[in-house]
Design a protein around this motif. Sequence first.
Motif, PDB file in Angstrom:
ATOM      1  N   UNK A 122      -8.307 -13.439  -2.369  1.00  0.00           N
ATOM      2  CA  UNK A 122      -7.069 -12.883  -2.913  1.00  0.00           C
ATOM      3  C   UNK A 122      -5.871 -13.738  -2.513  1.00  0.00           C
ATOM      4  N   UNK A 123      -5.840 -14.193  -1.253  1.00  0.00           N
ATOM      5  CA  UNK A 123      -4.746 -15.042  -0.786  1.00  0.00           C
ATOM      6  C   UNK A 123      -4.694 -16.342  -1.581  1.00  0.00           C
ATOM      7  N   UNK A 124      -5.861 -16.947  -1.802  1.00  0.00           N
ATOM      8  CA  UNK A 124      -5.914 -18.190  -2.584  1.00  0.00           C
ATOM      9  C   UNK A 124      -5.455 -17.929  -4.015  1.00  0.00           C
ATOM     10  N   UNK A 125      -5.848 -16.785  -4.577  1.00  0.00           N
ATOM     11  CA  UNK A 125      -5.428 -16.462  -5.937  1.00  0.00           C
ATOM     12  C   UNK A 125      -3.939 -16.243  -6.061  1.00  0.00           C
ATOM     13  N   UNK A 126      -3.326 -15.665  -5.027  1.00  0.00           N
ATOM     14  CA  UNK A 126      -1.877 -15.429  -5.066  1.00  0.00           C
ATOM     15  C   UNK A 126      -1.076 -16.725  -5.026  1.00  0.00           C
ATOM     16  N   UNK A 127      -1.685 -17.815  -4.583  1.00  0.00           N
ATOM     17  CA  UNK A 127      -0.972 -19.090  -4.537  1.00  0.00           C
ATOM     18  C   UNK A 127      -0.561 -19.577  -5.919  1.00  0.00           C
ATOM     19  N   UNK A 128      -1.335 -19.171  -6.949  1.00  0.00           N
ATOM     20  CA  UNK A 128      -1.066 -19.682  -8.298  1.00  0.00           C
ATOM     21  C   UNK A 128      -0.221 -18.716  -9.116  1.00  0.00           C
ATOM     22  N   UNK A 129       0.226 -17.603  -8.537  1.00  0.00           N
ATOM     23  CA  UNK A 129       1.052 -16.645  -9.275  1.00  0.00           C
ATOM     24  C   UNK A 129       2.475 -17.202  -9.375  1.00  0.00           C
ATOM     25  N   UNK A 130       2.994 -17.419 -10.578  1.00  0.00           N
ATOM     26  CA  UNK A 130       4.352 -17.978 -10.710  1.00  0.00           C
ATOM     27  C   UNK A 130       5.400 -17.003 -10.194  1.00  0.00           C
ATOM     28  N   UNK A 131       6.420 -17.560  -9.562  1.00  0.00           N
ATOM     29  CA  UNK A 131       7.514 -16.741  -9.058  1.00  0.00           C
ATOM     30  C   UNK A 131       8.208 -16.005 -10.194  1.00  0.00           C
ATOM     31  N   UNK A 132       8.442 -16.680 -11.312  1.00  0.00           N
ATOM     32  CA  UNK A 132       9.183 -16.080 -12.411  1.00  0.00           C
ATOM     33  C   UNK A 132       8.440 -14.895 -13.019  1.00  0.00           C
ATOM     34  N   UNK A 133       7.100 -14.936 -12.983  1.00  0.00           N
ATOM     35  CA  UNK A 133       6.326 -13.852 -13.583  1.00  0.00           C
ATOM     36  C   UNK A 133       6.352 -12.587 -12.728  1.00  0.00           C
ATOM     37  N   UNK A 134       6.422 -12.758 -11.418  1.00  0.00           N
ATOM     38  CA  UNK A 134       6.360 -11.607 -10.518  1.00  0.00           C
ATOM     39  C   UNK A 134       7.736 -11.115 -10.085  1.00  0.00           C
ATOM     40  N   UNK A 135       8.789 -11.798 -10.474  1.00  0.00           N
ATOM     41  CA  UNK A 135      10.116 -11.462  -9.979  1.00  0.00           C
ATOM     42  C   UNK A 135      10.585 -10.100 -10.494  1.00  0.00           C
ATOM     43  N   UNK A 136      10.510  -9.875 -11.789  1.00  0.00           N
ATOM     44  CA  UNK A 136      10.996  -8.624 -12.369  1.00  0.00           C
ATOM     45  C   UNK A 136      10.144  -7.435 -11.955  1.00  0.00           C
ATOM     46  N   UNK A 137       8.790  -7.504 -12.022  1.00  0.00           N
ATOM     47  CA  UNK A 137       8.004  -6.355 -11.519  1.00  0.00           C
ATOM     48  C   UNK A 137       8.287  -6.034 -10.060  1.00  0.00           C
ATOM     49  N   UNK A 138       8.462  -7.049  -9.240  1.00  0.00           N
ATOM     50  CA  UNK A 138       8.760  -6.805  -7.828  1.00  0.00           C
ATOM     51  C   UNK A 138      10.127  -6.145  -7.671  1.00  0.00           C
ATOM     52  N   UNK A 139      11.095  -6.560  -8.470  1.00  0.00           N
ATOM     53  CA  UNK A 139      12.424  -5.964  -8.408  1.00  0.00           C
ATOM     54  C   UNK A 139      12.383  -4.495  -8.833  1.00  0.00           C
TER      55      UNK A 139
END
Length: 381
Positions: free
Chosen positions: A207-224
């Motif tokens: 899971x940690x290795x997979x999270x390395x490839x998650x783009x910041x821009x894609x996760x920014x709005x859901x996280x907000x």
Amino acid sequence: MTASKRSPLTWVVHLSVLLLVLLWTLPTAGLLISSLRDKDQLAVSGWWTALSTSSRNDVARAPSPESQVERDGTFVIAGNLLQGQGGEISAFGFSSREPTAFKPGETAELNDGERLTVQADGSFEIVSNTRMEGSRGQRIFFTASTPPRFTLENYGEVLSAAGIGRSFINSLTVAVPSTVIPILIAAFAAYALAWMTFPGRAILIAVVVGLLVVPLQMSLIPLLRLYNDVGAFLGLPAKTYMGIWLAHTGFGLPLAIYLLRNYMAGLPREIMESARVDGASDFDIFVKIILPLSFPALASFAIFQFLWTWNDLLVAIVFLGAGNDQLVLTGRLVNLLGSRGGNWEILTASAFITIVVPLIVFFALQRYLVRGLLAGSVKGG
């Protein structure tokens, strides 16, 4: 191994390292030199010419006839083309078609019997036998050689801008905790994934290795949205330092855990086993053995995380806001540049101000990084 016996691969490595050093050093040096140059010279020549005398073609306008004075039966308008900036006039003229028609000390015949004389130091006189009329002064074209000039006015203009001090404090308040928090969490997690056995460890590593490839821009709005929902449930405001600390921690943890886990997994197993035989707990092993030996990896990640959080603008605007009290240094300088147009002296001074603190952090941690590498490379007998 002597220089004559070095393999071609060794020379390739050395040349590659030298090239990388030049690629990083030359732009930084050019930025520093440009930020200290006079804005007029910066606009017409590159930073590599900063120590040489520059030549420029310019035009100035003499004072209006209202400033003329009577001297020995003639009317005179006097001034200086260089305005105390230093340099030397090499040619001048009064027409755009012939801007270098005359040499210093020569006299040019103007309209209505007026005479223009320009000296090498920039001083000039327009002399007429009759009173000069009109509302505008005579245009004077000239070519001047100007010695190199350096000034701190560019930095003074940037640092005196409204809100710069507050934005500097905001950037430090964001960057320091956003660097320390993920290191603390990642160090514990990396030790557990490297040396502790528990169900699901391999899945967590994947899971940690997979999270390395998650783009910041894609996760920014859901996280907000998640953060705002949790904040609304707890009655907390949306734009706080805690929010941006958590955001940077979340974005930095995958890389931190991955790097630290790989480093800790390569440490000698015999040291941990000896400590367990002596009755040390996992916490004792982590604090007294793993952390000191892992200092090079910790320092390396701290450098990259601090650089990222200090230079960040997108996450800061989303989670902290763009108000005058919340704006970080990068955002403040962007606004400053936007209001000043394309002033190169403001751009270079602002850019160098933003990299001063990261440079200090890099060189400070680099010293401890080298020390940690040397200490961790020594094995007892």
